[in-house]
Design a protein around this motif. Sequence first.
Motif, PDB file in Angstrom:
ATOM      1  N   ILE A   1      15.812 -45.903  34.756  1.00  0.00           N
ATOM      2  CA  ILE A   1      16.251 -44.720  35.466  1.00  0.00           C
ATOM      3  C   ILE A   1      17.817 -44.726  35.720  1.00  0.00           C
ATOM      4  O   ILE A   1      18.367 -45.587  36.426  1.00  0.00           O
ATOM      5  CB  ILE A   1      15.402 -44.599  36.866  1.00  0.00           C
ATOM      6  N   SER A   2      18.305 -43.771  35.100  1.00  0.00           N
ATOM      7  CA  SER A   2      19.754 -43.616  35.395  1.00  0.00           C
ATOM      8  C   SER A   2      20.018 -42.261  36.174  1.00  0.00           C
ATOM      9  O   SER A   2      19.530 -41.138  35.811  1.00  0.00           O
ATOM     10  CB  SER A   2      20.599 -43.468  33.990  1.00  0.00           C
ATOM     11  N   THR A   3      20.780 -42.329  37.348  1.00  0.00           N
ATOM     12  CA  THR A   3      20.807 -41.085  38.078  1.00  0.00           C
ATOM     13  C   THR A   3      21.983 -40.510  37.488  1.00  0.00           C
ATOM     14  O   THR A   3      22.223 -39.139  38.008  1.00  0.00           O
ATOM     15  CB  THR A   3      21.342 -41.379  39.550  1.00  0.00           C
ATOM     16  N   ASP A   4      22.769 -40.713  36.456  1.00  0.00           N
ATOM     17  CA  ASP A   4      23.794 -40.113  35.931  1.00  0.00           C
ATOM     18  C   ASP A   4      23.410 -39.835  34.242  1.00  0.00           C
ATOM     19  O   ASP A   4      22.381 -39.492  33.748  1.00  0.00           O
ATOM     20  CB  ASP A   4      25.239 -40.813  35.842  1.00  0.00           C
ATOM     21  N   ASP A   5      24.299 -40.634  33.434  1.00  0.00           N
ATOM     22  CA  ASP A   5      24.214 -40.716  31.956  1.00  0.00           C
ATOM     23  C   ASP A   5      23.714 -42.114  31.348  1.00  0.00           C
ATOM     24  O   ASP A   5      24.263 -43.112  32.044  1.00  0.00           O
ATOM     25  CB  ASP A   5      25.341 -40.187  31.131  1.00  0.00           C
TER      26      ASP A   5
ATOM     27  N   ASN B   1       7.009 -44.496  33.926  1.00  0.00           N
ATOM     28  CA  ASN B   1       7.320 -45.205  32.569  1.00  0.00           C
ATOM     29  C   ASN B   1       8.406 -44.581  31.844  1.00  0.00           C
ATOM     30  O   ASN B   1       8.165 -43.262  31.709  1.00  0.00           O
ATOM     31  CB  ASN B   1       6.099 -45.356  31.881  1.00  0.00           C
ATOM     32  N   GLY B   2       8.945 -45.120  30.977  1.00  0.00           N
ATOM     33  CA  GLY B   2      10.074 -44.521  30.045  1.00  0.00           C
ATOM     34  C   GLY B   2      11.379 -44.605  30.534  1.00  0.00           C
ATOM     35  O   GLY B   2      11.884 -45.458  31.330  1.00  0.00           O
ATOM     36  N   LEU B   3      12.361 -43.763  29.771  1.00  0.00           N
ATOM     37  CA  LEU B   3      13.662 -43.542  30.084  1.00  0.00           C
ATOM     38  C   LEU B   3      14.053 -42.274  30.677  1.00  0.00           C
ATOM     39  O   LEU B   3      13.614 -41.043  30.500  1.00  0.00           O
ATOM     40  CB  LEU B   3      14.301 -43.577  28.702  1.00  0.00           C
ATOM     41  N   TYR B   4      14.679 -42.289  31.918  1.00  0.00           N
ATOM     42  CA  TYR B   4      15.277 -41.171  32.640  1.00  0.00           C
ATOM     43  C   TYR B   4      16.683 -41.313  32.642  1.00  0.00           C
ATOM     44  O   TYR B   4      17.341 -42.314  33.050  1.00  0.00           O
ATOM     45  CB  TYR B   4      14.580 -41.373  34.038  1.00  0.00           C
ATOM     46  N   GLY B   5      17.212 -40.059  32.544  1.00  0.00           N
ATOM     47  CA  GLY B   5      18.837 -39.875  32.944  1.00  0.00           C
ATOM     48  C   GLY B   5      19.364 -38.357  33.103  1.00  0.00           C
ATOM     49  O   GLY B   5      18.526 -37.555  32.576  1.00  0.00           O
ATOM     50  N   GLY B   6      20.317 -38.158  33.334  1.00  0.00           N
ATOM     51  CA  GLY B   6      21.012 -37.055  33.439  1.00  0.00           C
ATOM     52  C   GLY B   6      21.342 -36.774  31.821  1.00  0.00           C
ATOM     53  O   GLY B   6      20.567 -35.825  31.200  1.00  0.00           O
ATOM     54  N   GLY B   7      21.720 -37.293  31.082  1.00  0.00           N
ATOM     55  CA  GLY B   7      21.790 -37.230  29.667  1.00  0.00           C
ATOM     56  C   GLY B   7      21.745 -38.676  29.106  1.00  0.00           C
ATOM     57  O   GLY B   7      21.695 -39.748  29.609  1.00  0.00           O
ATOM     58  N   ILE B   8      20.766 -38.586  27.857  1.00  0.00           N
ATOM     59  CA  ILE B   8      20.366 -39.934  27.437  1.00  0.00           C
ATOM     60  C   ILE B   8      20.973 -39.940  26.138  1.00  0.00           C
ATOM     61  O   ILE B   8      20.738 -39.181  25.128  1.00  0.00           O
ATOM     62  CB  ILE B   8      18.664 -39.912  27.483  1.00  0.00           C
ATOM     63  N   ASN B   9      21.602 -41.081  25.666  1.00  0.00           N
ATOM     64  CA  ASN B   9      22.216 -41.347  24.497  1.00  0.00           C
ATOM     65  C   ASN B   9      21.604 -42.688  23.789  1.00  0.00           C
ATOM     66  O   ASN B   9      21.850 -43.720  24.390  1.00  0.00           O
ATOM     67  CB  ASN B   9      23.642 -41.477  24.528  1.00  0.00           C
TER      68      ASN B   9
END
Length: 244
Positions: free
Chosen positions: A123-127, A147-155
């Motif tokens: 979990i990213s609160t930004d990118d 579960n999984g990937l969380y973010g403002g933008g995901i690269n």
Amino acid sequence: SSTGTANVSQEINSLTVSAGGKVTITTAEDTILKNVYLESTSALKLDPIVATDVIDLYCLEGIYAADKSNQVLLEADKVVLWSLFGNLGTASQALILNANLFRALGGYMYLENRKDLVVDMVISTDDLYLTVKGNLSGQPGEYEVLNGLYGGGINLQVSGDIGQEWMELSVSPESYLNVTAQNLYMRADGNVLVGTIRTDGKGNLEVACADGWVAIHELQVAGKRRMTTRDLLLGFRNIEDYTM
């Protein structure tokens, strides 16, 4: 002589450190480091740490490499990084990992893993910027709802596949999603910007729509001839930086 093992604290009672400089962990000769559990109220600036089982770091501020280097910073079967009010790595010096399983919470994240990686919750609160030299996949974890990937933008820059045919990787971006991989088995659950492009850089190209992703097989750029997606990608660099 026999080889011994050592642990830095334990899961239920992490060792608290407060270091203005860098943190270095060494063991005696012929001793293998198994587990590392550290927590800190200040930023952690780390020298490389190698453990056989778990590296678990809990920090109120950021977690960074002490020195700029292309060497692996954290190596263990499982790496867990928690930064409540800071970032993981920087744009100029990513945290370089050699892990099988990864879990993380933080602000901006700049991460690289040197082999196949399984995530259960990031979990990213930004990118989030994640590079994987191998395959990236998910698995049901301790926190099943997250579960999984969380973010403002995901690269995601992945040299192998993302997800598996029988288990898609859940990805939840708030603003945008940039992906490069061989094969994509992925479910985007967040607010992906309509028109976002994702591709494996070879022959697969998909565009985000209001209710999912549309695969593009042929297209015609203004002023150009009609061509296949594969032909377009041969001469079009960084296509994920554009939107449709």
